[in-house]
Design a protein around this motif. Structure first.
Motif, mmCIF file in Angstrom:
data_model
loop_
_atom_site.group_PDB
_atom_site.id
_atom_site.type_symbol
_atom_site.label_atom_id
_atom_site.label_comp_id
_atom_site.label_asym_id
_atom_site.label_seq_id
_atom_site.Cartn_x
_atom_site.Cartn_y
_atom_site.Cartn_z
ATOM 1 N N PRO A 211 107.114 -5.799 122.802
ATOM 2 C CA PRO A 211 107.463 -4.405 122.486
ATOM 3 C C PRO A 211 106.357 -3.430 122.886
ATOM 4 C CG PRO A 211 106.969 -5.657 120.488
ATOM 5 C CD PRO A 211 106.991 -6.635 121.601
ATOM 6 N N ALA A 212 106.773 -2.223 123.259
ATOM 7 C CA ALA A 212 105.811 -1.152 123.511
ATOM 8 C C ALA A 212 105.197 -0.715 122.180
ATOM 9 C CB ALA A 212 106.500 0.026 124.190
ATOM 10 N N VAL A 213 103.924 -0.309 122.224
ATOM 11 C CA VAL A 213 103.205 0.013 120.996
ATOM 12 C C VAL A 213 102.580 1.407 121.109
ATOM 13 C CG1 VAL A 213 101.292 -0.642 119.483
ATOM 14 C CG2 VAL A 213 102.722 -2.413 120.506
ATOM 15 N N SER A 214 102.790 2.221 120.073
ATOM 16 C CA SER A 214 102.196 3.551 119.969
ATOM 17 C C SER A 214 101.233 3.540 118.776
ATOM 18 C CB SER A 214 103.296 4.601 119.761
ATOM 19 O OG SER A 214 102.762 5.900 119.649
ATOM 20 N N VAL A 215 100.016 4.037 118.988
ATOM 21 C CA VAL A 215 98.973 3.986 117.963
ATOM 22 C C VAL A 215 98.507 5.410 117.672
ATOM 23 C CG1 VAL A 215 96.717 3.042 117.323
ATOM 24 C CG2 VAL A 215 98.248 1.721 118.811
ATOM 25 N N TRP A 216 98.536 5.796 116.394
ATOM 26 C CA TRP A 216 98.120 7.131 115.948
ATOM 27 C C TRP A 216 97.055 6.999 114.880
ATOM 28 C CZ3 TRP A 216 100.654 11.909 117.323
ATOM 29 C CH2 TRP A 216 101.707 11.753 118.231
ATOM 30 N N HIS A 217 95.956 7.782 115.007
ATOM 31 C CA HIS A 217 94.887 7.701 114.008
ATOM 32 C C HIS A 217 94.097 9.003 114.005
ATOM 33 C CE1 HIS A 217 93.281 4.167 111.672
ATOM 34 N NE2 HIS A 217 92.484 5.143 111.275
ATOM 35 N N GLY A 218 93.717 9.456 112.822
ATOM 36 C CA GLY A 218 92.866 10.628 112.694
ATOM 37 C C GLY A 218 91.413 10.284 112.975
ATOM 38 N N SER A 219 90.729 11.142 113.709
ATOM 39 C CA SER A 219 89.331 10.860 114.044
ATOM 40 C C SER A 219 88.414 10.930 112.828
ATOM 41 C CB SER A 219 88.841 11.848 115.112
ATOM 42 O OG SER A 219 88.812 13.180 114.595
ATOM 43 N N GLU A 249 94.751 12.389 128.643
ATOM 44 C CA GLU A 249 95.035 13.823 128.649
ATOM 45 C C GLU A 249 94.876 14.374 127.237
ATOM 46 O OE1 GLU A 249 99.166 14.423 129.599
ATOM 47 O OE2 GLU A 249 99.803 12.781 128.302
ATOM 48 N N ARG A 250 94.971 15.677 127.149
ATOM 49 C CA ARG A 250 94.987 16.314 125.822
ATOM 50 C C ARG A 250 96.371 16.891 125.566
ATOM 51 N NH1 ARG A 250 90.713 16.824 122.636
ATOM 52 N NH2 ARG A 250 88.699 16.179 123.503
ATOM 53 N N VAL A 251 96.899 16.545 124.395
ATOM 54 C CA VAL A 251 98.199 17.046 123.980
ATOM 55 C C VAL A 251 97.998 17.802 122.674
ATOM 56 C CG1 VAL A 251 100.527 16.427 123.243
ATOM 57 C CG2 VAL A 251 99.410 15.124 125.069
ATOM 58 N N ALA A 252 98.295 19.084 122.694
ATOM 59 C CA ALA A 252 98.087 19.939 121.509
ATOM 60 C C ALA A 252 96.664 19.821 120.981
ATOM 61 C CB ALA A 252 99.100 19.601 120.419
ATOM 62 N N GLY A 253 95.704 19.603 121.894
ATOM 63 C CA GLY A 253 94.301 19.519 121.512
ATOM 64 C C GLY A 253 93.825 18.139 121.105
ATOM 65 N N HIS A 254 94.687 17.112 121.210
ATOM 66 C CA HIS A 254 94.345 15.763 120.782
ATOM 67 C C HIS A 254 94.361 14.808 121.975
ATOM 68 C CE1 HIS A 254 94.939 17.472 116.829
ATOM 69 N NE2 HIS A 254 96.183 17.801 117.160
ATOM 70 N N VAL A 255 93.468 13.816 121.956
ATOM 71 C CA VAL A 255 93.373 12.875 123.068
ATOM 72 C C VAL A 255 94.565 11.926 123.054
ATOM 73 C CG1 VAL A 255 92.025 10.979 124.066
ATOM 74 C CG2 VAL A 255 90.857 12.993 123.135
ATOM 75 N N GLU A 269 100.405 3.397 124.048
ATOM 76 C CA GLU A 269 99.851 4.747 124.027
ATOM 77 C C GLU A 269 99.025 4.905 122.763
ATOM 78 O OE1 GLU A 269 102.684 7.938 123.877
ATOM 79 O OE2 GLU A 269 103.512 7.319 121.945
ATOM 80 N N GLU A 270 98.022 5.774 122.839
ATOM 81 C CA GLU A 270 97.153 6.025 121.692
ATOM 82 C C GLU A 270 96.908 7.516 121.561
ATOM 83 O OE1 GLU A 270 92.705 4.790 120.043
ATOM 84 O OE2 GLU A 270 93.074 4.925 122.199
ATOM 85 N N TYR A 271 97.084 8.026 120.346
ATOM 86 C CA TYR A 271 96.737 9.407 120.028
ATOM 87 C C TYR A 271 95.566 9.397 119.052
ATOM 88 C CZ TYR A 271 101.008 11.502 122.012
ATOM 89 O OH TYR A 271 102.000 11.937 122.861
ATOM 90 N N VAL A 272 94.493 10.085 119.413
ATOM 91 C CA VAL A 272 93.364 10.291 118.504
ATOM 92 C C VAL A 272 93.465 11.739 118.028
ATOM 93 C CG1 VAL A 272 90.867 10.255 118.220
ATOM 94 C CG2 VAL A 272 91.975 8.626 119.787
ATOM 95 N N VAL A 273 93.842 11.922 116.775
ATOM 96 C CA VAL A 273 94.135 13.263 116.258
ATOM 97 C C VAL A 273 92.836 13.882 115.752
ATOM 98 C CG1 VAL A 273 95.586 14.614 114.716
ATOM 99 C CG2 VAL A 273 96.439 12.462 115.662
ATOM 100 N N ALA A 274 92.370 14.885 116.453
ATOM 101 C CA ALA A 274 91.047 15.460 116.224
ATOM 102 C C ALA A 274 90.916 16.046 114.822
ATOM 103 C CB ALA A 274 90.760 16.534 117.268
ATOM 104 N N GLY A 275 89.876 15.592 114.102
ATOM 105 C CA GLY A 275 89.540 16.159 112.801
ATOM 106 C C GLY A 275 90.475 15.786 111.676
#
Length: 361
Positions: A211-219, A249-255, A269-275
């Protein structure tokens, strides 16, 4: 920082009275007769009216101290399901299993194929797909925190069930055996990087496709250290046979990083949500906004719920404009009452006398 022993003691001292019932209204309905339930979980479901045959199914796992209704209200999954046409299944933890309402992602018997909570969730999925005629090739799973860690367990133990999964503020599969190790891994300590992928391979006889995996985490997550997000990515990179990210890339200010396989499919995919701290990222404005801010449901200016669903292909890549309600025409104002005529007493008396024939015209 608390010591491990003090944290364990604090967790053990929590009682059901510590977390009052929300009493929140919910459009989730119980799923009765969902098969074997060795993990003693509850199942709740939202199926939009008029749902098309072979529609997708999203399985959503709440975080600690939350109920299914809490997480649905905060994340907006059933709201999105009504808008774009898919079903949502919410397995729900019970206090008898865990007084904090955490899924037991650190318990070997609950995270082993055919056993405990993992098996209960599998049975719920099978029953829901069969009962509502959903597409078994379009089943997805997501969760927050302990629910995110249990999402890792579901993807590892039953990869054949899922087209994709999204782990929000969670941990990699097989990273802890018991509460003391769980607390250490949440702090980002003691991970064994070398065996990450092998743990998934050993969890089931499945050998791909994965399966494809999406990872989200606050910095700035102080509850589950952000190193866990990197560990989840590492756990799945070897399985998918990918190396460095193909795009950053940056999406809405997040990596945002994306890894693609040889066929060009986005597999990680991975989103590092700034702050952002510990929680699910929400957007409260815009066409992709859904859900509502609250404890661990954080307005970060980016809708993880919508973007996860878009990555899975169950909503448009770009959110269409929301329907604008046609304003109801205001009723025409009632005509103002005519001003009363000025009375002339003498004329009124004369008119009355003429009408009675007592006065000549």
């Amino acid at each position: 920082m608390r010591s491990i022993s003090s944290t364990i003691a604090r967790l053990r001292n929590l009682t059901p009275a510590t977390f009052p019932a929300t009493g929140r209204d919910s459009n989730l309905t119980p799923l009765e007769g969902s098969g074997r339930n060795p993990g003693a979980l509850r199942a709740l479901l939202h199926v939009p009216s008029g749902l098309s045959p072979e529609a997708p199914l999203v399985v959503v796992l709440h975080g600690c101290t939350q109920t299914a209704a809490d997480y649905d209200h905060g994340s907006g999954w059933s709201e999105l399901a009504d808008r774009f046409g898919f079903a949502v299944l919410f397995p729900e933890q019970q206090r008898a299993n865990n007084p904090n309402l955490c899924f037991n992602w650190f318990s070997p018997e609950d995270t082993r194929r055919g056993s405990g909570e993992v098996e209960s969730i599998r049975e719920m999925i099978v029953a829901t797909v069969e009962r509502h005629g959903l597409n078994p090739a379009r089943v997805f799973v997501t969760g927050l925190s302990a629910g995110g860690a249990m999402t890792s367990a579901m993807l590892a133990c039953h990869p054949e069930l899922f087209a994709g999964g999204a782990i929000v503020a969670g941990l990699p599969f097989g990273s802890a055996r018991g509460v003391p190790e769980a607390l250490e891994r949440m702090r980002g300590r003691g991970h064994d990087r070398a065996s990450l992928g092998e743990r998934v391979r050993a969890a089931s006889p499945h050998r791909g496709p994965w399966p494809a995996v999406s990872v989200w985490h606050g910095s700035s997550d102080a509850t589950v250290d952000a190193v866990n997000a990197a560990m989840i990515v590492d756990q799945w990179r070897g399985l998918h046979g990918v190396g460095e990210p193909d795009t950053t890339e940056r999406v809405a200010g997040h990596v945002h990083r994306t890894w693609r396989d040889a066929a060009g499919r986005a597999v990680i995919e991975e989103y590092v949500v700034a702050g952002m701290g510990h929680g699910t990222p929400l957007a409260t404005h815009g066409d992709d906004a859904c859900g509502s801010p609250g404890p661990h449901m954080l307005d970060a200016g980016i809708s993880s719920t919508y973007r996860i669903a878009a990555a899975w292909g169950i909503v448009p890549a770009i959110a269409p404009p929301r329907p604008v309600a046609t304003p109801t025409a205001a009723p025409a104002p009632a005509p103002a009452p005519a001003s009363p005529a000025r009375l002339d007493p003498a004329a009124t008396i004369s008119e009355a006398l003429r009408a009675a024939g007592l006065m000549k015209p």
